[in-house]
Write an enzyme that holds these catalytic residues in place. Sequence first.
Site, short mmCIF file in Angstrom:
data_model
loop_
_atom_site.label_atom_id
_atom_site.label_comp_id
_atom_site.label_asym_id
_atom_site.label_seq_id
_atom_site.Cartn_x
_atom_site.Cartn_y
_atom_site.Cartn_z
N SER A 136 0.85 -1.19 0.00
CA SER A 136 0.00 0.00 0.00
C SER A 136 0.89 1.24 0.00
O SER A 136 1.73 1.39 0.88
CB SER A 136 -0.88 -0.04 1.26
OG SER A 136 -1.64 1.14 1.37
N LYS A 162 -1.32 -0.97 -4.27
CA LYS A 162 -2.49 -0.19 -3.85
C LYS A 162 -2.06 1.26 -3.68
O LYS A 162 -1.06 1.54 -3.01
CB LYS A 162 -3.01 -0.78 -2.54
CG LYS A 162 -3.94 0.12 -1.74
CD LYS A 162 -4.64 -0.70 -0.66
CE LYS A 162 -4.65 0.00 0.68
NZ LYS A 162 -5.30 -0.82 1.73
N LYS A 164 -3.21 5.11 -2.50
CA LYS A 164 -4.18 5.91 -1.76
C LYS A 164 -4.64 7.05 -2.67
O LYS A 164 -3.82 7.66 -3.36
CB LYS A 164 -3.53 6.47 -0.50
CG LYS A 164 -3.14 5.40 0.51
CD LYS A 164 -4.36 4.78 1.14
CE LYS A 164 -3.99 3.82 2.26
NZ LYS A 164 -5.18 3.24 2.90
N ASP A 189 -7.38 3.06 -2.90
CA ASP A 189 -8.04 3.09 -1.59
C ASP A 189 -8.36 4.53 -1.22
O ASP A 189 -7.45 5.35 -1.08
CB ASP A 189 -7.14 2.44 -0.53
CG ASP A 189 -7.81 2.33 0.83
OD1 ASP A 189 -9.00 2.71 0.95
OD2 ASP A 189 -7.15 1.86 1.78
N GLU A 214 -11.23 0.59 -3.01
CA GLU A 214 -11.46 0.29 -1.59
C GLU A 214 -12.12 1.47 -0.90
O GLU A 214 -11.68 2.61 -1.04
CB GLU A 214 -10.11 -0.05 -0.96
CG GLU A 214 -10.18 -0.48 0.50
CD GLU A 214 -8.80 -0.87 1.05
OE1 GLU A 214 -7.86 -1.09 0.25
OE2 GLU A 214 -8.67 -0.92 2.28
N ASP A 239 -13.60 -1.78 3.54
CA ASP A 239 -12.64 -1.81 4.65
C ASP A 239 -13.35 -1.25 5.88
O ASP A 239 -13.94 -2.00 6.67
CB ASP A 239 -11.39 -0.98 4.25
CG ASP A 239 -10.37 -0.80 5.36
OD1 ASP A 239 -10.64 -1.17 6.51
OD2 ASP A 239 -9.27 -0.25 5.11
N LYS A 263 -9.65 -6.78 8.42
CA LYS A 263 -8.62 -6.41 9.39
C LYS A 263 -9.01 -7.02 10.72
O LYS A 263 -10.13 -6.80 11.20
CB LYS A 263 -8.50 -4.88 9.50
CG LYS A 263 -7.85 -4.25 8.29
CD LYS A 263 -7.66 -2.76 8.44
CE LYS A 263 -7.10 -2.20 7.14
NZ LYS A 263 -7.14 -0.72 7.12
N GLY A 291 -3.88 -4.02 6.26
CA GLY A 291 -2.81 -3.70 7.20
C GLY A 291 -3.10 -2.42 7.95
O GLY A 291 -3.88 -1.57 7.50
O1 OSB Z 1 -7.05 1.85 4.77
O2 OSB Z 1 -5.92 0.08 4.59
C1 OSB Z 1 -6.06 1.21 5.06
C2 OSB Z 1 -2.92 2.16 7.00
C3 OSB Z 1 -3.48 2.76 8.11
C4 OSB Z 1 -4.85 2.87 8.20
C5 OSB Z 1 -5.66 2.39 7.18
C6 OSB Z 1 -5.11 1.77 6.07
C7 OSB Z 1 -3.71 1.69 5.97
C8 OSB Z 1 -3.02 1.12 4.83
C9 OSB Z 1 -1.62 0.63 5.04
O3 OSB Z 1 -3.48 1.07 3.71
C10 OSB Z 1 -1.53 -0.83 5.05
C11 OSB Z 1 -0.20 -1.30 5.58
O4 OSB Z 1 0.78 -1.21 4.85
O5 OSB Z 1 -0.14 -1.78 6.72
MG MG Z 2 -8.27 0.75 3.50
#
Ligand code: OSB
Ligand code: MG
Length: 367
Positions: A136, A162, A164, A189, A214, A239, A263, A291
Amino acid sequence: MKIEQINLYKVKMRMKNPFTTSFGTEQDREFILTEVKNGDGLSGWGECVTSENPLYIEEFTDSSWIMLEKFLVPLLLKREISHPDDVFDLFKPFKRNHLAKSSLDGAVWDLYAKEKGVSLAKELGGEKDKIDVGISLGIEDDIQVLLSNIQSKVDEGYKRIKLKIKPGKDVQVIERVREEFPDIPLMADANSAYTLNDTETLKKLDQFNLMMIEQPLTAGDLIDHAKLQKELSTPICLDESIHSYDDARQAIELGSGRIVNLKVGRVGGLSEARRIHDLCKEAGIPMWCGGMLESGIGRAHNIAITSLSNFTLPGDTASSSRYWDRDIINPEVKAINGQVDVPKGLGIGYEVVLDEVLKHTIEKKGF
Ligand code: OSB
Ligand code: MG
């Protein structure tokens, strides 16, 4: 089993790089580690995957600390537990606070597997020896920085990228990325940054062959997600919307999305995670493990749950070195060609390096 002692460690660990999402930027991770001990001095470990601020979810590190010390630890301490599933039921009278609950649930699962002499993955019903992982990547001001981040992660072999996104950093960014990388498995995402008023913008993303989008809308908007999914050809992945088995059941029934990001913390632990896994499998909904920028302990729990059969899409459990100069477990998590070995050792299958934990501990409390 009986939990004779519980230790809480509030830790602060600096990530190598800042991570930017639609809700903010984070570099110093502040979270809680939980350690439960039986009468033989054997320890199980869990991670409360909060942040300093309640931006992703309503919980934050200090709120979970209070939840743990005032309510959850006293319930669990000195109690006879016949199976880790009992912990979820024990905590049920207290509403939500899933990240806090999950941290003890995970520690009990680890200890239970260690007492039985098996790996956590096996005890959960995991079937895989290796799991597929993606990565990500945060929002960047400079598109060149993002493009070079992608290139290096593609070169490392991650199974999907992924990105953001947020309003103003979406269609043009994805378009530019697709020019450079027309064929990589790619997804976006939004972390709840859009509303149905943005449907036209989100529809423009359909042309880029994304694996999924996402969480475009707010948590709780299952009906709006269902409306949006009807307008989009790209699958929606949920999510923030999925906090429980019932959330997943209703999302599936409403057609709010076609993929679930699970999660463990968000749903209150491994027992509930397993129930959601079985539900999605039955319904033909593919899953992957999300994550929360975890330390090695949370990462180990993610690997164990991802070994279950319906985690068919690459998750976010990247190498320790993507986040940390030195992780708090031995060995560190290492993705090779986008795959992580599921450890065969007892419990989480990684050794917790207490010296490293204590280096980052800003508050400790024993019960
Ligand atoms: O939306 O998946 C998410 C990190 C912190 C809070 C929300 C998210 C995330 C990530 C990072 O996308 C995922 C990772 O590398 O642990
Ligand atoms: Mg997410």
